[in-house]
Scaffold this motif. Structure first.
Motif, PDB file in Angstrom:
ATOM      1  N   ASP A 206      29.020  37.657  58.542  1.00 22.91           N
ATOM      2  CA  ASP A 206      30.081  36.829  57.964  1.00 22.91           C
ATOM      3  C   ASP A 206      29.669  36.147  56.659  1.00 22.91           C
ATOM      4  O   ASP A 206      30.105  35.034  56.369  1.00 22.91           O
ATOM      5  CB  ASP A 206      30.522  35.781  58.990  1.00 22.91           C
ATOM      6  CG  ASP A 206      29.363  34.872  59.395  1.00 22.91           C
ATOM      7  OD1 ASP A 206      29.583  33.995  60.246  1.00 22.91           O
ATOM      8  OD2 ASP A 206      28.251  35.039  58.850  1.00 22.91           O
TER       9      ASP A 206
ATOM     10  N   ASN B 250      39.187  32.445  50.609  1.00 26.43           N
ATOM     11  CA  ASN B 250      39.932  31.577  49.694  1.00 26.43           C
ATOM     12  C   ASN B 250      39.519  30.115  49.833  1.00 26.43           C
ATOM     13  O   ASN B 250      39.511  29.373  48.844  1.00 26.43           O
ATOM     14  CB  ASN B 250      41.440  31.769  49.883  1.00 26.43           C
ATOM     15  CG  ASN B 250      41.934  33.043  49.201  1.00 26.43           C
ATOM     16  OD1 ASN B 250      41.409  33.460  48.180  1.00 26.43           O
ATOM     17  ND2 ASN B 250      42.947  33.677  49.771  1.00 26.43           N
ATOM     18  N   ALA B 251      39.135  29.697  51.042  1.00 21.40           N
ATOM     19  CA  ALA B 251      38.619  28.331  51.199  1.00 21.40           C
ATOM     20  C   ALA B 251      37.301  28.193  50.440  1.00 21.40           C
ATOM     21  O   ALA B 251      37.060  27.200  49.746  1.00 21.40           O
ATOM     22  CB  ALA B 251      38.420  27.998  52.672  1.00 21.40           C
ATOM     23  N   TYR B 252      36.459  29.221  50.525  1.00 23.85           N
ATOM     24  CA  TYR B 252      35.172  29.200  49.826  1.00 23.85           C
ATOM     25  C   TYR B 252      35.367  29.139  48.314  1.00 23.85           C
ATOM     26  O   TYR B 252      34.609  28.487  47.607  1.00 23.85           O
ATOM     27  CB  TYR B 252      34.408  30.474  50.201  1.00 23.85           C
ATOM     28  CG  TYR B 252      33.026  30.581  49.632  1.00 23.85           C
ATOM     29  CD1 TYR B 252      32.787  31.117  48.377  1.00 23.85           C
ATOM     30  CD2 TYR B 252      31.921  30.155  50.375  1.00 23.85           C
ATOM     31  CE1 TYR B 252      31.511  31.222  47.865  1.00 23.85           C
ATOM     32  CE2 TYR B 252      30.635  30.267  49.878  1.00 23.85           C
ATOM     33  CZ  TYR B 252      30.441  30.807  48.621  1.00 23.85           C
ATOM     34  OH  TYR B 252      29.173  30.916  48.126  1.00 23.85           O
TER      35      TYR B 252
ATOM     36  N   ARG C  23      37.745  27.771  46.636  1.00 22.43           N
ATOM     37  CA  ARG C  23      38.709  26.779  46.156  1.00 22.43           C
ATOM     38  C   ARG C  23      38.234  25.950  44.962  1.00 22.43           C
ATOM     39  O   ARG C  23      39.060  25.479  44.179  1.00 22.43           O
ATOM     40  CB  ARG C  23      39.160  25.864  47.298  1.00 22.43           C
ATOM     41  CG  ARG C  23      38.088  24.927  47.812  1.00 22.43           C
ATOM     42  CD  ARG C  23      38.538  24.308  49.151  1.00 22.43           C
ATOM     43  NE  ARG C  23      37.647  23.236  49.560  1.00 22.43           N
ATOM     44  CZ  ARG C  23      36.472  23.431  50.148  1.00 22.43           C
ATOM     45  NH1 ARG C  23      36.060  24.650  50.384  1.00 22.43           N
ATOM     46  NH2 ARG C  23      35.714  22.394  50.487  1.00 22.43           N
ATOM     47  N   ASP C  24      36.898  25.805  44.812  1.00 19.29           N
ATOM     48  CA  ASP C  24      36.426  25.025  43.660  1.00 19.29           C
ATOM     49  C   ASP C  24      36.330  25.839  42.389  1.00 19.29           C
ATOM     50  O   ASP C  24      36.070  25.297  41.321  1.00 19.29           O
ATOM     51  CB  ASP C  24      35.003  24.507  43.934  1.00 19.29           C
ATOM     52  CG  ASP C  24      35.006  23.494  45.054  1.00 19.29           C
ATOM     53  OD1 ASP C  24      33.942  23.293  45.656  1.00 19.29           O
ATOM     54  OD2 ASP C  24      36.073  22.920  45.321  1.00 19.29           O
ATOM     55  N   THR C  25      36.485  27.168  42.503  1.00 18.82           N
ATOM     56  CA  THR C  25      36.201  28.005  41.348  1.00 18.82           C
ATOM     57  C   THR C  25      37.428  28.318  40.524  1.00 18.82           C
ATOM     58  O   THR C  25      37.326  28.898  39.448  1.00 18.82           O
ATOM     59  CB  THR C  25      35.624  29.359  41.802  1.00 18.82           C
ATOM     60  OG1 THR C  25      36.593  29.980  42.658  1.00 18.82           O
ATOM     61  CG2 THR C  25      34.334  29.177  42.576  1.00 18.82           C
ATOM     62  N   GLY C  26      38.605  27.977  41.031  1.00 24.07           N
ATOM     63  CA  GLY C  26      39.822  28.331  40.305  1.00 24.07           C
ATOM     64  C   GLY C  26      40.231  29.771  40.534  1.00 24.07           C
ATOM     65  O   GLY C  26      41.131  30.291  39.882  1.00 24.07           O
ATOM     66  N   LEU C  27      39.568  30.445  41.492  1.00 20.96           N
ATOM     67  CA  LEU C  27      39.883  31.846  41.765  1.00 20.96           C
ATOM     68  C   LEU C  27      40.438  31.999  43.175  1.00 20.96           C
ATOM     69  O   LEU C  27      40.200  31.165  44.035  1.00 20.96           O
ATOM     70  CB  LEU C  27      38.616  32.699  41.643  1.00 20.96           C
ATOM     71  CG  LEU C  27      37.924  32.697  40.288  1.00 20.96           C
ATOM     72  CD1 LEU C  27      36.577  33.389  40.393  1.00 20.96           C
ATOM     73  CD2 LEU C  27      38.788  33.375  39.245  1.00 20.96           C
TER      74      LEU C  27
ATOM     75  N   VAL D  34      43.733  31.279  40.191  1.00 16.61           N
ATOM     76  CA  VAL D  34      44.754  30.575  40.959  1.00 16.61           C
ATOM     77  C   VAL D  34      45.894  30.212  40.007  1.00 16.61           C
ATOM     78  O   VAL D  34      45.638  29.762  38.901  1.00 16.61           O
ATOM     79  CB  VAL D  34      44.148  29.300  41.589  1.00 16.61           C
ATOM     80  CG1 VAL D  34      45.230  28.396  42.122  1.00 16.61           C
ATOM     81  CG2 VAL D  34      43.171  29.668  42.673  1.00 16.61           C
ATOM     82  N   PRO D  35      47.135  30.436  40.393  1.00 16.39           N
ATOM     83  CA  PRO D  35      48.228  30.122  39.472  1.00 16.39           C
ATOM     84  C   PRO D  35      48.240  28.639  39.143  1.00 16.39           C
ATOM     85  O   PRO D  35      47.993  27.805  40.007  1.00 16.39           O
ATOM     86  CB  PRO D  35      49.489  30.495  40.235  1.00 16.39           C
ATOM     87  CG  PRO D  35      49.060  31.166  41.463  1.00 16.39           C
ATOM     88  CD  PRO D  35      47.617  30.983  41.668  1.00 16.39           C
ATOM     89  N   GLU D  36      48.530  28.328  37.885  1.00 15.98           N
ATOM     90  CA  GLU D  36      48.601  26.921  37.480  1.00 15.98           C
ATOM     91  C   GLU D  36      49.688  26.199  38.224  1.00 15.98           C
ATOM     92  O   GLU D  36      49.568  25.043  38.577  1.00 15.98           O
ATOM     93  CB  GLU D  36      48.917  26.840  35.984  1.00 15.98           C
ATOM     94  CG  GLU D  36      47.685  26.820  35.118  1.00 15.98           C
ATOM     95  CD  GLU D  36      48.055  26.576  33.679  1.00 15.98           C
ATOM     96  OE1 GLU D  36      47.973  27.539  32.903  1.00 15.98           O
ATOM     97  OE2 GLU D  36      48.434  25.449  33.354  1.00 15.98           O
TER      98      GLU D  36
END
Lengths: 237, 472
Positions: free
Chosen positions: B103, B127-129, B131-135, B225-227
């Motif tokens: 995993d 996607n949780a991982y 979340r800080d990257t903007g991706l 990630v969409p603005e």
């Protein structure tokens, strides 16, 4: 009124990581493990940014106490919409023993220095689960506190706070300046988007030492032992 | 019967080698564990394997596969068991490789928009991982599925119209073949955004449903990630009007992120289930991603188009809470459909046709549903020409089950007659093998058989899926 909000953001091990205790039972493995902003701090930042978007406050300042890497946590807050950051560098032994008492003294000193009107913190950190920093900060400043906030409404120079308590919801009205701590249902934090991450690189992070704020970082606590439960043998039915 | 006996003896022999490879605790003969690993979220009955192993790394997967190969034991890879076509059913027993212990999220390159993940990583975990990257990784099939499992079934989702399906977003795979050989389909560690190097092995394995190898790593394409997002809903007097709007929105170049269709039966079910009051008529649910300014343009263009197609009640929302409220009907569709007949199960059809044929196939299908007296509200990814009839059926009524089966075959053949496919996103699995033959034709099936023979000569990899017995 300065219209300035201080938001505390703590760098912790990411909530999704499987924690492992060190073999010598002196603590938890942190090397090479993913760290991110404490989830309750994310909610605090989101609330502060929302207040700024509603033009109820003028400036959001993100504060973090910790090693060099805490700057990454401040950058995330900046990408979410905070205006500038303050990094109180604490490393080595001081960082290992850093706890709510020292952090609250730092927050109180910064609040005075920055002429803050509001301090928003997460209700607790997911590593130590202390749930003390907000309360101690308010006490040191002799400010009212609205803890476990699930709803915050600014009303002139007062704040209406709906608090999550064991019996349900309690609504209080407190004067400003005040300390709030964010609970889970206060809001849903926004994701940092790439354009905002890029903009955040240009925002300023000031470096401050605890000593410059007149804060002694010595801890009154000593961790004697960190134990993990013994793995049980499989049972027989 | 004799084959099963031989296999049972083989299974007994391999338990000990399995235990020394991945540890005693990671080999399970327990009935509950085997049953858990013999079914997915389809209506196909549970077909448990003989044993379940939980390898922790690709070296263990390879070693375990070698043992299976030496003893001619079937190998069934297992991700999260959220498939919809019975893909994990061990029709010939054998060894289920549950990959959930692998995993790790490896090698994230934010500036290159790529990341490599192991099979135990689900799309929500990734996607949780991130979340800080903007991706983010936008392929969203609904379930919180294993990303490698999504690669194996060539999964798609509600925002394929803008971000594509797994086929477009898998850059490289690490695969363990039936004899334990480990290959990297695009070369180890490679992640160029495009390539012309050799046969496209990566896309050979994408959608192979575990019949060619065990996917142990996948390198994925990430997006910003969409603005901002805007959601909208619009009602139409007819299916034709809704589909025409869709086609025109796409033609004007609006980079629409999601465009979902719900028919009147489905809207009615949703109104009842979620206490909503949408007009009971074909409805489109739209979602736009972009910067604040581009959203204004996108939404106003889309609104004009819907109006010119007699669309009405166009509502849109910017903030998260109102957007969720607007889309609630679409989100709850699965449950709303089942709530129409409590105690029944739901089975989803999955045909996909060229956009221009969509109005005709939906109209004919609705007529068929009426004539067959079946409950089948329709929800569709109309921007891809893909729609699902959520067949609500009494699992204890063999007559009704049979009627549903015949209906789905008619539907699939209707789609094939319109240059379409019998499965837009869910895969072939157990139930569509015959339809696959009709779809691609015997010559293409021969080629598929040749590839299968070459990669898995003993037919150990997930037997009974995609290709039928007679073809091997």
């Amino acid at each position: 009124m300065s219209g300035r909000v201080l938001v505390g953001v703590k760098r912790v091990i990411d909530y999704a990581v499987k924690i492992r205790v060190k073999p010598d039972n002196t603590g938890v493995v942190t090397d090479g493990v993913k760290h991110s902003m404490n989830p309750f701090c994310e909610i605090a930042v989101e609330e502060a940014v929302k207040l700024k978007e509603k033009k109820l406050v003028k400036e959001v300042v993100a504060v973090s106490c910790g090693p060099q890497q805490s700057q990454e946590t401040i950058r995330t807050a900046l990408a979410m919409g905070a205006d500038r950051g303050i990094h109180v560098e604490v490393s080595g032994k001081d960082y290992e023993t850093l706890g709510p008492l020292q952090v609250s003294k730092i927050m109180a000193a910064l609040a005075k220095k920055e002429d803050a009107q509001l301090i928003i913190l997460g209700k607790q950190a997911i590593d130590d689960d202390c749930n003390q920093t907000g309360q101690m900060t308010a006490a040191l400043l002799d400010w009212p506190q609205g803890t476990f906030a699930s709803e915050v409404t600014l009303d002139g120079d007062k704040i209406k706070v709906v608090r999550e308590i064991d019996g349900g919801l309690e609504t209080i009205k407190i004067n400003t300046p005040a300390v709030l701590t964010a609970d889970l249902r206060l809001n849903t934090p926004r994701y940092a988007t790439l354009p905002n991450i890029m903009k955040a690189k240009k925002k300023k992070i000031a470096n401050v030492k605890a000593a410059d704020l007149g804060v002694n970082l010595t801890s009154r606590l000593e961790t004697v032992e960190d134990l993990v439960g013994k793995l049980k043998e499989a049972g027989k039915v | 019967m004799c084959v099963l006996f031989i296999q049972k003896a083989a299974v007994d022999k391999v338990i000990s080698p399995f235990r020394s490879i991945c540890g005693k605790d990671n080999v399970s003969l327990g009935e509950a564990i085997r049953e858990q690993h013999g079914k997915d979220e389809s209506v196909h009955r549970c077909r448990p394997p003989d044993v379940v192993v939980f390898p922790r790394c690709v070296e263990e997967v390879s070693a375990l596969a070698k043992v299976c190969h030496d003893h001619n034991l079937p190998i069934i890879p297992f991700g999260t068991g959220t498939g919809l076509e019975g893909g994990v059913g061990a029709v010939q027993g054998g060894v289920c490789f549950s990959l959930r212990n692998m995993d790790q999220i490896l090698n994230l390159h934010p500036e290159d928009f790529d990341v490599t993940v192991e099979p135990g990583v689900t799309r929500k975990a990734l996607n949780a991982y991130l979340r800080d990257t903007g991706l983010w990784f936008p392929v969203d099939p609904g379930a919180d599925a294993s990303l490698c499992g999504m690669a194996a079934t060539s999964a798609s989702g509600t925002n394929a119209v803008r971000y594509g399906t797994m086929r477009e977003n898998v850059m490289n795979l690490e695969v363990v073949l039936s004899n334990g050989t480990v290959i990297h389909t695009a070369g180890k560690g490679r992640r160029p955004r495009k390539t012309s190097a050799g046969y496209n092995l990566t896309n050979l394995f994408v959608g192979s449903e575990g019949t060619l190898g065990i996917i142990t790593k996948t390198t994925l394409r990430l997006y910003g990630v969409p603005e901002a997002m805007v959601s909208a809903v619009c009602s139409f007097p007819s299916v034709q009007a809704a589909v025409d709007s869709t086609v025109q929105i796409l033609q004007t170049g609006v980079p629409i992120a999601r465009i979902e269709f719900l028919d009147d039966v489905m809207i009615d079910a949703c109104n009842k289930f979620s206490s909503l009051s949408y007009p009971v008529t074909p409805t489109l649910f739209l979602e736009f991603h972009g910067s604040e300014r581009s959203l204004e343009e996108q939404v106003s263009t889309a609104e004009e188009i819907t109006q010119s197609n007699e669309g009405s009640d166009f509502q849109w929302a910017r903030d998260a809470e109102t957007r969720n409220r607007l889309w609630k009907a679409r989100h709850d569709a699965w449950y709303a459909a089942q709530a129409l007949r409590p105690g029944c199960k739901a089975y989803s059809t999955d045909v996909c046709v060229p956009l221009s044929r969509l109005p005709q196939i939906i109209v004919e299908t609705k007529k068929d549903l009426l004539e067959s007296r079946l409950t089948g509200p329709i929800a569709g990814h109309v921007g891809d020409g893909n729609f699902h009839c959520l067949m609500v059926v009494d699992p204890n009524d063999p007559d009704e089950l049979h009627q549903v089966h015949l209906f789905t075959e008619r539907l699939a053949r209707r789609a094939l007659a319109m240059d379409g496919t019998c499965t837009g996103e869910h895969g072939v699995g157990l139930g569509k093998r015959a339809l696959l033959c009709e779809e691609v034709g015997p010559l293409a099936i021969q080629v598929m058989k040749g590839l299968k023979d070459s990669l898995d000569p003993r037919n150990l990899m997930n037997p009974g899926k995609i290709l039928q017995r007679g073809e091997l």
